[in-house]
Design an enzyme around this catalytic site. Structure first.
Site, PDB file in Angstrom:
ATOM      1  N   HIS A 124      46.996 -11.866 -12.384  1.00  0.00           N
ATOM      2  CA  HIS A 124      47.376 -13.431 -12.709  1.00  0.00           C
ATOM      3  C   HIS A 124      48.450 -13.401 -13.523  1.00  0.00           C
ATOM      4  CE1 HIS A 124      46.446 -17.232 -13.737  1.00  0.00           C
ATOM      5  NE2 HIS A 124      46.333 -16.824 -14.910  1.00  0.00           N
ATOM      6  N   ASP A 137      41.249 -15.099 -16.123  1.00  0.00           N
ATOM      7  CA  ASP A 137      41.710 -15.405 -14.985  1.00  0.00           C
ATOM      8  C   ASP A 137      42.064 -14.427 -14.004  1.00  0.00           C
ATOM      9  OD1 ASP A 137      41.583 -17.867 -16.383  1.00  0.00           O
ATOM     10  OD2 ASP A 137      43.789 -18.398 -16.155  1.00  0.00           O
ATOM     11  N   HIS A 172      48.346 -17.157 -21.538  1.00  0.00           N
ATOM     12  CA  HIS A 172      48.441 -18.342 -21.210  1.00  0.00           C
ATOM     13  C   HIS A 172      47.892 -19.461 -22.249  1.00  0.00           C
ATOM     14  CE1 HIS A 172      49.053 -17.653 -16.523  1.00  0.00           C
ATOM     15  NE2 HIS A 172      50.197 -17.749 -17.317  1.00  0.00           N
ATOM     16  N   HIS A 224      37.218 -20.126 -16.334  1.00  0.00           N
ATOM     17  CA  HIS A 224      37.545 -21.542 -15.958  1.00  0.00           C
ATOM     18  C   HIS A 224      35.950 -21.865 -14.895  1.00  0.00           C
ATOM     19  CE1 HIS A 224      41.316 -22.340 -16.732  1.00  0.00           C
ATOM     20  NE2 HIS A 224      41.783 -21.163 -16.741  1.00  0.00           N
ATOM     21  N   HIS A 242      45.020 -13.128 -21.751  1.00  0.00           N
ATOM     22  CA  HIS A 242      46.183 -13.022 -21.375  1.00  0.00           C
ATOM     23  C   HIS A 242      46.758 -14.064 -22.133  1.00  0.00           C
ATOM     24  CE1 HIS A 242      44.138 -15.907 -18.670  1.00  0.00           C
ATOM     25  NE2 HIS A 242      45.573 -16.450 -18.209  1.00  0.00           N
ATOM     26  N   ASP A 273      46.113 -21.883 -22.205  1.00  0.00           N
ATOM     27  CA  ASP A 273      44.754 -22.624 -22.026  1.00  0.00           C
ATOM     28  C   ASP A 273      43.748 -21.458 -22.630  1.00  0.00           C
ATOM     29  OD1 ASP A 273      45.393 -21.526 -19.769  1.00  0.00           O
ATOM     30  OD2 ASP A 273      43.488 -22.055 -18.957  1.00  0.00           O
ATOM     31  N   HIS A 274      44.229 -20.185 -22.953  1.00  0.00           N
ATOM     32  CA  HIS A 274      43.607 -19.042 -23.259  1.00  0.00           C
ATOM     33  C   HIS A 274      43.642 -18.553 -24.904  1.00  0.00           C
ATOM     34  CE1 HIS A 274      41.708 -18.101 -19.236  1.00  0.00           C
ATOM     35  NE2 HIS A 274      42.808 -18.999 -19.173  1.00  0.00           N
TER      36      HIS A 274
HETATM   37 FE    FE Z   1      43.395 -20.057 -17.269  1.00  0.00          FE
HETATM   38 ZN    ZN Z   2      46.004 -17.958 -16.643  1.00  0.00          ZN
END
Ligand code: FE
Ligand code: ZN
Length: 252
Positions: A111, A128, A55, A166, A53, A57-58
């Protein structure tokens, strides 16, 4: 096949899966440097990057990693992921070039609306959507959508290794304990995770079979959870559970 969880940012994991010949994929590289260090250490050649996805942080390290290694970027259809060599959709089977790695794409909205998971080699890379003893927050999708996504993941073989985005397991266990105080499988999982984390080791992967026994978000039909949340329909129970988790704070 060798599976490796590479810690990145504050609590993300970038997953590496390599075949016997050392050809690898990286899932959700929020950062490039720790992945490059892992590749240097193992000698693996990165053939593909799989993104679940949009985001940051990915995906934050995806372009840098692709440029450095020539790996092809696979991503869901979402303009918020600007660059991809291949856009994936639900049901797509992807063969990774120059490797014996292959994955099936499962759309898992909830998410985010365009979130996908990748399943292959008895491993599920679920970003996530599903966490150990938890699930992702509903940033874009509805509770019904997220529950339908989790239902699809829950139907995979029980031996599936769940590879989440995570390290949230301990906090998730603290919440789940309040929902299902008499779940012995949950108490065992929490004790094991506490020991792993004390040694600095990841709590992941975990098998789907274990998750079915202790993850409240996969157990909305379990009698103890029905009793704990009241006798509403399963989507309502799921929504209530997710809301309680959003409001949950660990005791200091
Ligand atoms: Fe994340
Ligand atoms: Zn995420």
């Amino acid at each position: 096949m060798t599976l490796l969880a590479v810690p990145a940012l504050s609590d993300n994991y970038v997953w590496l899966l390599a075949d016997e010949a050392g050809n690898a994929v990286a899932v959700d590289p929020g950062q490039a440097a720790p992945v490059q260090a892992a590749l240097a250490r193992t000698g693996w050649r990165l053939r593909a990057i799989l993104l679940t996805h949009h985001h940051g942080d990915h995906i934050g390290g995806a372009n840098e990693l692709a440029a450095a290694t020539g790996a092809r970027v696979h991503a869901p259809q979402d303009p918020r992921i600007a660059h991809a060599d291949l856009r994936v959709t639900d049901g797509l089977h992807i063969d990774i070039d120059a490797s014996s790695l292959a994955f099936d794409v499962i759309a898992t909205p909830g998410h985010t609306t365009s979130h996908v998971a990748y399943f292959g080699h008895e491993a599920l890379f679920c970003g996530d959507t599903l966490f150990s003893v938890g699930c992702g927050r509903l940033f874009e999708g509805s509770a019904a959508q997220m529950l339908a996504s989790l239902d699809r993941l829950a139907a995979l073989p029980a031996s599936t290794r769940i590879c989440c985005g995570h390290e949230y397991t301990l906090a998730n266990c603290a919440f789940a304990r309040g929902i299902e105080p008499h779940n012995a499988a949950l108490a065992e999982r929490e004790a094991r995770v506490r020991a792993l984390r004390a040694r600095g080791e990841p709590s992941l992967p975990v098998t789907l079979g274990e998750e079915l026994a202790c993850n409240p978000f996969l157990r909305v039909d379990a009698p103890a959870i029905v009793a704990s949340l009241g006798g509403t329909c399963r989507v309502e129970r799921f929504a209530q559970l997710r809301q309680r988790k959003d409001e949950f704070r660990m005791a200091p």
